[in-house]
Design a protein around this motif. Structure first.
Motif, PDB file in Angstrom:
ATOM      1  N   GLY A 234       0.822  -1.208   0.000  1.00 41.16           N
ATOM      2  CA  GLY A 234       0.000   0.000   0.000  1.00 41.16           C
ATOM      3  C   GLY A 234       0.855   1.256   0.000  1.00 41.16           C
ATOM      4  N   GLY A 235       0.576   2.154  -0.936  1.00 45.07           N
ATOM      5  CA  GLY A 235       1.396   3.366  -1.097  1.00 45.07           C
ATOM      6  C   GLY A 235       0.652   4.636  -0.753  1.00 45.07           C
ATOM      7  N   GLY A 236      -0.255   4.564   0.244  1.00 46.36           N
ATOM      8  CA  GLY A 236      -0.898   5.799   0.727  1.00 46.36           C
ATOM      9  C   GLY A 236       0.036   6.498   1.707  1.00 46.36           C
ATOM     10  N   PRO A 237      -0.479   7.480   2.466  1.00 48.25           N
ATOM     11  CA  PRO A 237       0.381   8.210   3.407  1.00 48.25           C
ATOM     12  C   PRO A 237       1.109   7.295   4.398  1.00 48.25           C
ATOM     13  N   ALA A 238       0.426   6.257   4.905  1.00 52.12           N
ATOM     14  CA  ALA A 238       1.079   5.383   5.889  1.00 52.12           C
ATOM     15  C   ALA A 238       2.230   4.621   5.224  1.00 52.12           C
ATOM     16  N   GLY A 239       1.962   4.040   4.060  1.00 48.86           N
ATOM     17  CA  GLY A 239       3.000   3.281   3.345  1.00 48.86           C
ATOM     18  C   GLY A 239       4.158   4.170   2.931  1.00 48.86           C
ATOM     19  N   LEU A 240       3.828   5.365   2.449  1.00 48.46           N
ATOM     20  CA  LEU A 240       4.892   6.283   1.999  1.00 48.46           C
ATOM     21  C   LEU A 240       5.775   6.727   3.164  1.00 48.46           C
ATOM     22  N   ALA A 241       5.134   7.016   4.313  1.00 49.53           N
ATOM     23  CA  ALA A 241       5.937   7.427   5.481  1.00 49.53           C
ATOM     24  C   ALA A 241       6.863   6.286   5.888  1.00 49.53           C
ATOM     25  N   ALA A 242       6.323   5.065   5.906  1.00 51.04           N
ATOM     26  CA  ALA A 242       7.163   3.921   6.278  1.00 51.04           C
ATOM     27  C   ALA A 242       8.292   3.738   5.258  1.00 51.04           C
ATOM     28  N   ALA A 243       7.987   3.988   3.996  1.00 50.94           N
ATOM     29  CA  ALA A 243       9.015   3.843   2.948  1.00 50.94           C
ATOM     30  C   ALA A 243      10.138   4.850   3.173  1.00 50.94           C
ATOM     31  N   VAL A 244       9.764   6.097   3.488  1.00 50.12           N
ATOM     32  CA  VAL A 244      10.781   7.146   3.691  1.00 50.12           C
ATOM     33  C   VAL A 244      11.651   6.796   4.906  1.00 50.12           C
ATOM     34  N   TYR A 245      11.001   6.397   6.017  1.00 44.17           N
ATOM     35  CA  TYR A 245      11.798   6.081   7.214  1.00 44.17           C
ATOM     36  C   TYR A 245      12.583   4.786   7.020  1.00 44.17           C
ATOM     37  N   GLY A 246      11.935   3.773   6.433  1.00 44.21           N
ATOM     38  CA  GLY A 246      12.640   2.500   6.207  1.00 44.21           C
ATOM     39  C   GLY A 246      13.848   2.701   5.310  1.00 44.21           C
ATOM     40  N   GLY A 247      13.628   3.391   4.172  1.00 42.76           N
ATOM     41  CA  GLY A 247      14.710   3.615   3.212  1.00 42.76           C
ATOM     42  C   GLY A 247      15.828   4.441   3.830  1.00 42.76           C
ATOM     43  N   SER A 248      15.433   5.512   4.555  1.00 38.49           N
ATOM     44  CA  SER A 248      16.462   6.409   5.090  1.00 38.49           C
ATOM     45  C   SER A 248      17.231   5.758   6.237  1.00 38.49           C
TER      46      SER A 248
END
Ligand SMILES: Cc1cc2nc3c(=O)[nH]c(=O)nc-3n(C[C@H](O)[C@H](O)[C@H](O)COP(=O)(O)OP(=O)(O)OC[C@H]3O[C@@H](n4cnc5c(N)ncnc54)[C@H](O)[C@@H]3O)c2cc1C
Length: 553
Positions: A234-248
């Motif tokens: 899922g790429g909504g706000p929750a998924g995107l936030a997790a992606a940014v923190y996970g990736g960073s």
């Protein structure tokens, strides 16, 4: 911008080459010089150029050609490039034909052969015509063009997909634009499939799937690695936030999104309550910024991929995609949000996408300028939609089942609606039926208070009537509540006891599901607060908890 084209058509190779040589000498720096040996060959070239949206400035055509005369060619070519300048190459005996062409097809000039010296007999005439063309013809759009009708659901889907993936495009309505209709007919070969998508490289896609479009515009659709630390569904706000923190924070992260990043928030016309944006921001803007940020941190974002099943083989977790491929990793985050609830009334199915839309459908709003638009629903999203459409529509009528707007909507929106003169609110109102052959024409509304049934003519109806969680892919692996929302953390503890089959020597983490190593964040979670900021916050918190989990396995 691509150089505009000058097209020379002559059946005599020697003359053709001589004209080409002279034109190159003088016009090469500003124009592309193309040539064809017959009218039919030239028509093909013209169609190809049009598909690429290459500007064509001038036709220089021999009148005397077998099969198709110069005038006949120009008559056809004009339907494709009506603004191009038209010059006939004539012999003395063709003067009459040339004069007839001036009347019939608006010929701009006829040149007598031979034209030597070109400095005197050719260049001044063409210079004059070309400077006139440059001054009057708008520079053509160089990006993707989508040609269809406002009433075709598949045209709407393509536009919506491009818009939600932040891909700019130009919309060509073939009912209003004859040139666009000719362009579509030329590639469609009698089939009436819409839309036709024209790409700058000259290729086209007819009624494409979102996968075909995604691949064509270069969005990643396939995973690059066999194994990830974190798989986000899922790429909504929750998924995107997790992606940014996970990736960073150094986690090998992949995010699977079935439509477009941004989720529900991506469809919002203006999010006014997200911290740090006092003027508000559009959902599309938020989605674009967050997607760029996640990609910058090396996250793989797979678009147009749907996760259909999740399974566990300790210590690994697996996600199966609809196309059959399976991704594996250490941790899964479910951030699939909610699906819009469908309105089930007679007539609605075949009009969905053709005047009836779920959500704000920002791509369509401007087309309903001056028309009567209906918004169904009484929560914040419906309120935002009504305010947004009021800028375009003649009148917006909100159809609300409840007895007041205040019951389901933030006060700032209630105030905005009451101050907007072209928004009407009908309370205790229910849509009973929608009407229209190829597009929405009217709706029947029942008013509970008075038992009245009213038929309204309607340009468009936008539906915002709530949502259901998207959790079928984890139905066998995690505990869900009776409505299907995923239960996490303390909510899993019943009478102080941990979930059934829980083998860890600790309680589930705050956003962990009943299966260790599978987390949930955002709207999909039982008792979540349905807001962008909370979804973003949960996505970020989930990553912190995922680090804790990873340290323990
Ligand atoms: C029109 C509208 C306006 C709104 N306005 C506001 C506002 O102003 N302020 C505010 O705070 N909140 C607002 N909200 C609510 C807010 O948008 C949501 O609370 C928020 O988007 C929830 O984020 P999420 O990531 O949990 O889920 P979602 O945004 O629902 O995202 C889930 C994503 O998962 C994808 N997905 C689902 N299933 C699968 C699958 N099987 N495989 C792959 N991908 C899948 C979906 O395509 C979607 O992109 C609004 C909502 C709407 C609809």
């Amino acid at each position: 911008m691509a150089k505009p084209v000058i097209l020379i058509v002559d059946d005599e190779p020697q003359v053709l080459n001589a004209v080409e040589r002279d034109l190159r000498l003088h016009f090469r720096s500003d124009y592309r010089i193309l040539k064809a040996l017959s009218g039919s060959e030239a028509i093909e070239t013209v169609q190809q150029l049009k598909r690429r949206n290459t500007p064509l400035a001038l036709f220089l055509v021999d009148q005397r050609m077998p099969v198709m005369t110069g005038t006949e060619f120009l008559a056809q070519a004009l339907s494709i490039y009506p603004d191009a300048k038209k010059v006939l190459l004539t012999a003395y005996a063709d003067t009459e034909a040339a004069i007839t062409s001036i009347n019939n097809i608006g010929l701009d000039f006829y040149l007598m052969k031979p034209w030597d010296p070109p400095e005197q007999n050719l260049y001044p005439i063409l210079d004059d015509l070309l400077s006139d063309w440059v001054a009057n013809v708008p520079i053509p759009y160089e990006g993707i063009r989508v040609a269809g009708t406002l009433w075709s659901a598949s045209s709407h889907n393509v536009k919506d997909f491009l818009a939600r993936n932040q891909v700019p495009y130009q919309w060509l309505d073939i009912e209003l634009n004859k040139e666009a209709l000719a362009l579509v007919e030329a590639v469609n070969q009698e089939k009436h499939s819409l839309p036709v998508v024209f790409f700058p490289d000259g290729t086209t896609l007819i009624d494409p799937s979102t996968r075909e479009l995604a691949e064509k515009i270069g969005l990643q659709t396939k995973a690059a690695k066999p194994f990830y630390d974190l798989i986000i569904i899922g790429g909504g706000p929750a998924g995107l936030a997790a992606a940014v923190y996970g990736g960073s924070e150094g986690l090998q992260t992949v995010m699977i999104e079935k439509e477009a990043t941004g989720g529900q928030a991506g469809t919002s016309s203006r999010i006014e309550n997200y911290l740090g944006f006092p003027q508000g921001l559009t959902g599309a803007d938020l989605a674009r910024r967050a997607t760029t940020q996640a990609l910058r941190f090396g996250v793989e974002i797979l678009r147009t991929q749907e996760a259909i099943n999740v399974r566990v083989e300790d210590p690994y977790r697996f996600v199966q995609l609809a196309e059959g491929v399976e991704l594996s990793g250490k941790v899964i985050l479910i951030a699939t949000g909610v699906n819009v609830r469908r309105l089930e009334v007679p007539g609605i199915d075949h009009l969905t996408g053709a005047g009836v839309y779920y959500g704000a459908s920002l791509t369509e709003a401007a087309y309903y300028k001056g028309q009567d638009v209906f918004v169904v629903g009484g929560a914040n999203s419906a309120g935002q939609g009504a305010v947004f459409f009021s800028r375009y529509a003649r009148k917006v009528t909100m159809l609300v089942r409840g007895s007041s707007l205040e019951a389901g909507m933030s006060q700032y929106l209630v105030d905005q609606i009451s101050k907007t003169p072209n928004i009407d609110v009908l309370l205790h109102a229910e849509v009973m039926e929608v009407h229209g052959t190829n597009r929405l024409e009217g709706i029947t509304v029942g008013l509970k208070d008075t038992d009245e049934v009213i038929n309204f003519p309607a340009g468009a109806m936008f539906i915002f009537i709530g949502a259901m969680p998207h959790t079928m892919m984890v139905k066998d692996v995690v505990e869900r509540d009776s409505a299907g929302f995923i239960i996490t953390g303390p909510d899993l503890m019943v009478d102080g006891k941990r979930p059934r089959n829980w083998k860890q020597n600790r309680d589930p983490y705050l956003l962990e599901t009943s299966t260790p190593g599978i987390f949930a964040a955002g709207d999909v979670r039982h008792r979540s607060i349905k807001r962008v900021a909370t979804a973003v916050g949960e996505g970020a918190v989930a990553v912190a908890l995922i680090h804790q989990y990873l340290r323990s396995v």
